[in-house]
Design a protein around this motif. Structure first.
Motif, PDB file in Angstrom:
ATOM      1  N   ASP A   1      70.438 139.273 -19.832  1.00  0.00           N
ATOM      2  CA  ASP A   1      69.857 140.534 -19.346  1.00  0.00           C
ATOM      3  C   ASP A   1      68.840 140.286 -18.225  1.00  0.00           C
ATOM      4  N   ILE A   2      68.000 139.277 -18.421  1.00  0.00           N
ATOM      5  CA  ILE A   2      66.973 138.998 -17.402  1.00  0.00           C
ATOM      6  C   ILE A   2      67.645 138.535 -16.099  1.00  0.00           C
ATOM      7  N   ALA A   3      68.689 137.714 -16.248  1.00  0.00           N
ATOM      8  CA  ALA A   3      69.394 137.235 -15.049  1.00  0.00           C
ATOM      9  C   ALA A   3      69.993 138.406 -14.267  1.00  0.00           C
ATOM     10  N   LYS A   4      70.461 139.414 -15.013  1.00  0.00           N
ATOM     11  CA  LYS A   4      71.026 140.617 -14.353  1.00  0.00           C
ATOM     12  C   LYS A   4      69.957 141.311 -13.519  1.00  0.00           C
ATOM     13  N   VAL A   5      68.767 141.481 -14.114  1.00  0.00           N
ATOM     14  CA  VAL A   5      67.664 142.137 -13.398  1.00  0.00           C
ATOM     15  C   VAL A   5      67.307 141.312 -12.151  1.00  0.00           C
ATOM     16  N   TYR A   6      67.242 140.001 -12.317  1.00  0.00           N
ATOM     17  CA  TYR A   6      66.894 139.091 -11.213  1.00  0.00           C
ATOM     18  C   TYR A   6      67.856 139.286 -10.041  1.00  0.00           C
ATOM     19  N   ARG A   7      69.138 139.339 -10.383  1.00  0.00           N
ATOM     20  CA  ARG A   7      70.152 139.469  -9.314  1.00  0.00           C
ATOM     21  C   ARG A   7      70.091 140.856  -8.682  1.00  0.00           C
ATOM     22  N   LYS A   8      69.933 141.876  -9.526  1.00  0.00           N
ATOM     23  CA  LYS A   8      69.901 143.259  -9.024  1.00  0.00           C
ATOM     24  C   LYS A   8      68.742 143.446  -8.057  1.00  0.00           C
ATOM     25  N   GLU A   9      67.603 142.868  -8.410  1.00  0.00           N
ATOM     26  CA  GLU A   9      66.404 143.046  -7.574  1.00  0.00           C
ATOM     27  C   GLU A   9      66.324 142.008  -6.446  1.00  0.00           C
ATOM     28  N   LYS A  10      67.351 141.175  -6.337  1.00  0.00           N
ATOM     29  CA  LYS A  10      67.397 140.132  -5.297  1.00  0.00           C
ATOM     30  C   LYS A  10      66.125 139.253  -5.304  1.00  0.00           C
ATOM     31  N   CYS A  11      65.745 138.839  -6.472  1.00  0.00           N
ATOM     32  CA  CYS A  11      64.579 137.956  -6.583  1.00  0.00           C
ATOM     33  C   CYS A  11      64.950 136.560  -6.072  1.00  0.00           C
ATOM     34  N   ASP A  12      63.938 135.753  -5.781  1.00  0.00           N
ATOM     35  CA  ASP A  12      64.240 134.397  -5.308  1.00  0.00           C
ATOM     36  C   ASP A  12      63.421 133.324  -6.041  1.00  0.00           C
ATOM     37  N   SER A  13      62.665 133.743  -7.051  1.00  0.00           N
ATOM     38  CA  SER A  13      61.855 132.773  -7.799  1.00  0.00           C
ATOM     39  C   SER A  13      61.427 133.402  -9.125  1.00  0.00           C
ATOM     40  N   ILE A  14      60.961 132.555 -10.048  1.00  0.00           N
ATOM     41  CA  ILE A  14      60.570 133.042 -11.386  1.00  0.00           C
ATOM     42  C   ILE A  14      59.166 132.528 -11.719  1.00  0.00           C
ATOM     43  N   ILE A  15      58.370 133.444 -12.277  1.00  0.00           N
ATOM     44  CA  ILE A  15      57.064 133.042 -12.825  1.00  0.00           C
ATOM     45  C   ILE A  15      57.102 133.390 -14.317  1.00  0.00           C
ATOM     46  N   ALA A  16      57.083 132.381 -15.168  1.00  0.00           N
ATOM     47  CA  ALA A  16      57.038 132.633 -16.618  1.00  0.00           C
ATOM     48  C   ALA A  16      55.575 132.674 -17.033  1.00  0.00           C
ATOM     49  N   VAL A  17      55.187 133.776 -17.678  1.00  0.00           N
ATOM     50  CA  VAL A  17      53.809 133.924 -18.145  1.00  0.00           C
ATOM     51  C   VAL A  17      53.859 134.106 -19.660  1.00  0.00           C
ATOM     52  N   GLY A  18      53.320 133.155 -20.411  1.00  0.00           N
ATOM     53  CA  GLY A  18      53.361 133.308 -21.860  1.00  0.00           C
ATOM     54  C   GLY A  18      53.314 131.990 -22.601  1.00  0.00           C
ATOM     55  N   GLY A  19      53.786 132.025 -23.846  1.00  0.00           N
ATOM     56  CA  GLY A  19      53.834 130.823 -24.677  1.00  0.00           C
ATOM     57  C   GLY A  19      55.206 130.171 -24.595  1.00  0.00           C
ATOM     58  N   GLY A  20      55.544 129.405 -25.623  1.00  0.00           N
ATOM     59  CA  GLY A  20      56.779 128.626 -25.606  1.00  0.00           C
ATOM     60  C   GLY A  20      58.036 129.453 -25.371  1.00  0.00           C
ATOM     61  N   SER A  21      58.126 130.637 -25.989  1.00  0.00           N
ATOM     62  CA  SER A  21      59.353 131.429 -25.879  1.00  0.00           C
ATOM     63  C   SER A  21      59.561 131.948 -24.456  1.00  0.00           C
ATOM     64  N   ALA A  22      58.500 132.513 -23.865  1.00  0.00           N
ATOM     65  CA  ALA A  22      58.624 133.039 -22.493  1.00  0.00           C
ATOM     66  C   ALA A  22      58.956 131.907 -21.518  1.00  0.00           C
ATOM     67  N   ILE A  23      58.353 130.758 -21.740  1.00  0.00           N
ATOM     68  CA  ILE A  23      58.582 129.625 -20.822  1.00  0.00           C
ATOM     69  C   ILE A  23      60.023 129.111 -20.964  1.00  0.00           C
ATOM     70  N   ASP A  24      60.475 128.955 -22.208  1.00  0.00           N
ATOM     71  CA  ASP A  24      61.858 128.512 -22.429  1.00  0.00           C
ATOM     72  C   ASP A  24      62.849 129.518 -21.842  1.00  0.00           C
ATOM     73  N   THR A  25      62.535 130.825 -22.016  1.00  0.00           N
ATOM     74  CA  THR A  25      63.414 131.856 -21.461  1.00  0.00           C
ATOM     75  C   THR A  25      63.454 131.749 -19.940  1.00  0.00           C
ATOM     76  N   GLY A  26      62.291 131.561 -19.336  1.00  0.00           N
ATOM     77  CA  GLY A  26      62.228 131.396 -17.883  1.00  0.00           C
ATOM     78  C   GLY A  26      63.096 130.235 -17.413  1.00  0.00           C
ATOM     79  N   LYS A  27      63.033 129.124 -18.162  1.00  0.00           N
ATOM     80  CA  LYS A  27      63.847 127.952 -17.798  1.00  0.00           C
ATOM     81  C   LYS A  27      65.339 128.293 -17.874  1.00  0.00           C
ATOM     82  N   ALA A  28      65.722 128.977 -18.950  1.00  0.00           N
ATOM     83  CA  ALA A  28      67.147 129.302 -19.138  1.00  0.00           C
ATOM     84  C   ALA A  28      67.629 130.309 -18.087  1.00  0.00           C
ATOM     85  N   VAL A  29      66.788 131.298 -17.784  1.00  0.00           N
ATOM     86  CA  VAL A  29      67.164 132.269 -16.746  1.00  0.00           C
ATOM     87  C   VAL A  29      67.352 131.543 -15.415  1.00  0.00           C
TER      88      VAL A  29
END
Lengths: 181, 395
Positions: B82-110
């Motif tokens: 789902d996050i990857a879909k939003v990233y592509r739709k909004e034409k993002c070019d980078s990721i900032i993960a803000v949070g603990g282990g789960s948010a960071i792991d999710t950022g890595k996977a996205v």
């Protein structure tokens, strides 16, 4: 100068040694699964048809065993009938030689990044326990102590000798059958 | 010559200290990134921790193009897709993960999905699958414990198959870790305590387990010194910005240490307990640490004795006979746990958690035996050994 000239021979000898050790270990894995209930308790957790490989990268010597059910392992030689499920790969022939000549314990080799695990890590831990048990059985205690993290305190001489004799007998039989075939 | 050999790798740029968040725009620009997406969770947003990050970017004319703030505690393949879909739709070019282990792991996977393409993250599970650098990726940790900002692994649940997918690659390492004391200032006491003990355990196991090496040792001892010195200060004065920064740096340093020298039985038991009893990871670490050190004692007497210097300081270290230092290190850790129990009732035994049944100990022991980290424990661990440690940790 002399070392440089001998290098190809040394390399060839190491490759042959590692290949031979893999052949012995593969057959011995099959044998220990037939004679030792504790080993079968470990290997029963593997899925039936599970293929385990130890290999030297990139295309070096290899051993492949399959879990055929009820904890029994079958040695396939150095080629797998289908893609393997778990592979423990030595990064270089030298690293495999260090481990198989008992200059470096398997656990130390893992800690030293000599090997890679491709597949389920928890099953790799299980197979490492099986390999340790095998080495504790078939190697003299002084050598086994160099191969495993801790030599099992509850493995006494009579059990070790009996099991080792049965494993070696099965390995020898298997070798003879392979040569005849 | 001995067979000693080690590897050490940490290419993450650490940006730490006062106004560290304000460096994000400059660092992103340096990587030609202009359209960042923030990946975070509801708790972080509700605590107002996104505000200084967004303000820091906007003040430099850098627009945060998208914010995904619904990362669950155990992130899943569906969330990543789902996050990857939003990233592509909004034409993002980078990721900032803000949070603990789960948010960071999710950022890595996205980052894997948006860099490699496709919707199936499971395809990239395993070690060494990734062969190319990924998109610019920054991490802003909001807890001081996991060290995920400097580790090259991520764990994502596959809900359909009911398994946890591991991802391991040096390309998962963020380009930068931003350590700003503002991000941990509002952490509640029991989370501050548990996450700091997580960092303490990472460092202690990194220093005493089989893959220890001179470089990871340096990070581990520095991390232990910082936690020992600052944790109780922060517990007594949660708004102590300097102390918070010390704990956050300790977490990062412990992360660098353990990602290069691995961990041992504390983690094997902790992972199993987390999976079976759903206890938080940091709590499990704090709980098992002294019991495992006692189990390993004769194999780690020398390095554990050295840790007394960092746990208790030079006076206590020099006043303690060399032969007693290892035991004194364990006592220091027990003393710290008692002090934390007094301040926030951080459990010291499994019984004190109120969430573990004695009948579950066998299952924990069996699962711990198959955990990857057990390979690096300095002592071989049998099922009976694991049961013995668990019985000691029970009450």
């Amino acid at each position: 100068m002399l070392v440089k000239r001998l290098q190809p021979m040394i390399s060839h000898a190491r490759r042959s040694y590692v290949g031979l050790m893999f052949q012995v270990m593969g057959r011995a894995l099959q044998a220990i699964s037939e004679v030792d209930e504790k080993t079968r308790n470990e290997t029963r957790a593997l899925p039936e048809g599970f293929l385990f490989e130890m290999q030297v990268m990139p295309n070096g010597p290899a051993l492949i065993v399959e879990h055929t059910g009820d904890g029994l392992l079958y040695y396939h030689g150095d080629s797998a009938p289908r893609p393997v499920d778990l592979s423990i790969q030595f990064k270089h022939l030298t690293h495999a030689f260090l481990v198989l000549s008992f200059q470096e314990k398997t656990s130390v080799a893992f800690a030293n990044d000599r090997m890679l695990v491709d597949g389920d890590v928890s099953l790799a831990v299980r197979m490492t326990r099986v390999l340790n048990r095998l080495e504790s059985f078939i190697l003299p205690k002084l050598v086994a102590q160099r191969a495993v993290k801790e030599y099992p305190a509850n493995l006494h001489l009579p059990e070790k000798l009996m099991s080792a004799a049965r494993i070696y007998l099965k390995v020898a039989t298997n070798l003879v059958e392979t040569v005849r075939a | 010559m001995t067979n000693k050999y080690y590897e050490f790798f940490c290419p993450v740029k650490v940006i730490a200290g006062k106004a560290a968040l304000e460096h994000i725009p400059y660092e992103l620009t340096g990587l030609a990134a202009k359209r960042p997406m923030i990946v975070t969770d509801k708790g972080v947003r509700a605590a107002g921790l996104l505000d200084p990050v967004i303000a820091a970017c906007e003040e430099s004319g850098l627009e945060i193009v998208a914010i995904y703030d619904d990362v669950p505690p155990d992130s899943s393949t569906t969330v990543v897709r789902d996050i990857a879909k939003v990233y592509r739709k909004e034409k993002c070019d980078s990721i900032i993960a803000v949070g603990g282990g789960s948010a960071i792991d999710t950022g890595k996977a996205v980052n894997i999905l948006v860099s490699e393409g496709g919707d199936d993250i499971a395809k990239y599970s395993g070690a060494g699958i990734l062969k190319h650098p990924l998109k610019p990726f920054f991490v802003v940790p909001t807890t001081a414990g996991t060290g995920s900002e400097v580790t090259s692994v991520a764990i994502i649940s596959d809900e359909k198959k009911g398994v946890k997918l591991p991802f391991s690659s040096s390309f998962l390492l963020p380009n930068a870790a931003i350590i700003d004391p503002r991000m941990t200032l509002t952490l509640p006491p029991h989370i501050t305590a548990a996450t700091a003990m997580d960092a303490m355990t990472h460092a202690t196991e990194a220093f005493t387990c089989m893959a220890k090496n001179p470089l990871s040792d340096a990070y581990a001892t520095a991390a232990i010194k910082k936690v020992s010195h600052s944790l109780l200060q922060v517990m007594d004065n949660p708004k102590d910005e300097d102390g918070r920064l010390e704990l956050a740096q300790a977490s990062t340093m412990a992360g660098i240490a353990f990602s290069n020298s691995m961990v041992g039985l504390v983690h094997s038991l902790g992972h199993a307990t987390g999976a079976i009893c759903h206890l938080p990871h940091g709590l499990c670490m704090s709980l098992y640490l002294p019991y495992v050190l006692e189990f390993n004692l004769e194999s780690i007497r020398e390095p554990l004795g050295e840790l007394l210097l960092y746990l208790e300081g030079p006076e206590v270290y020099s006043a303690t006979p060399a032969a007693r230092r290892a035991e004194a290190s364990i006592s220091a850790i027990r003393k710290l746990r008692d002090a934390l129990y007094k301040r926030c009732e951080l459990p010291r035994t499994l019984k004190e958690t109120g969430k573990v049944l004695e009948s579950q100990l066998d299952a924990i022991a069996e699962m711990a035996l198959d955990d990857g980290s057990i390979m690096f424990n300095p002592r071989e661990v049998t099922l009976e050994d694991a049961r013995t440690v668990l019985r000691k940790a029970w009450a």
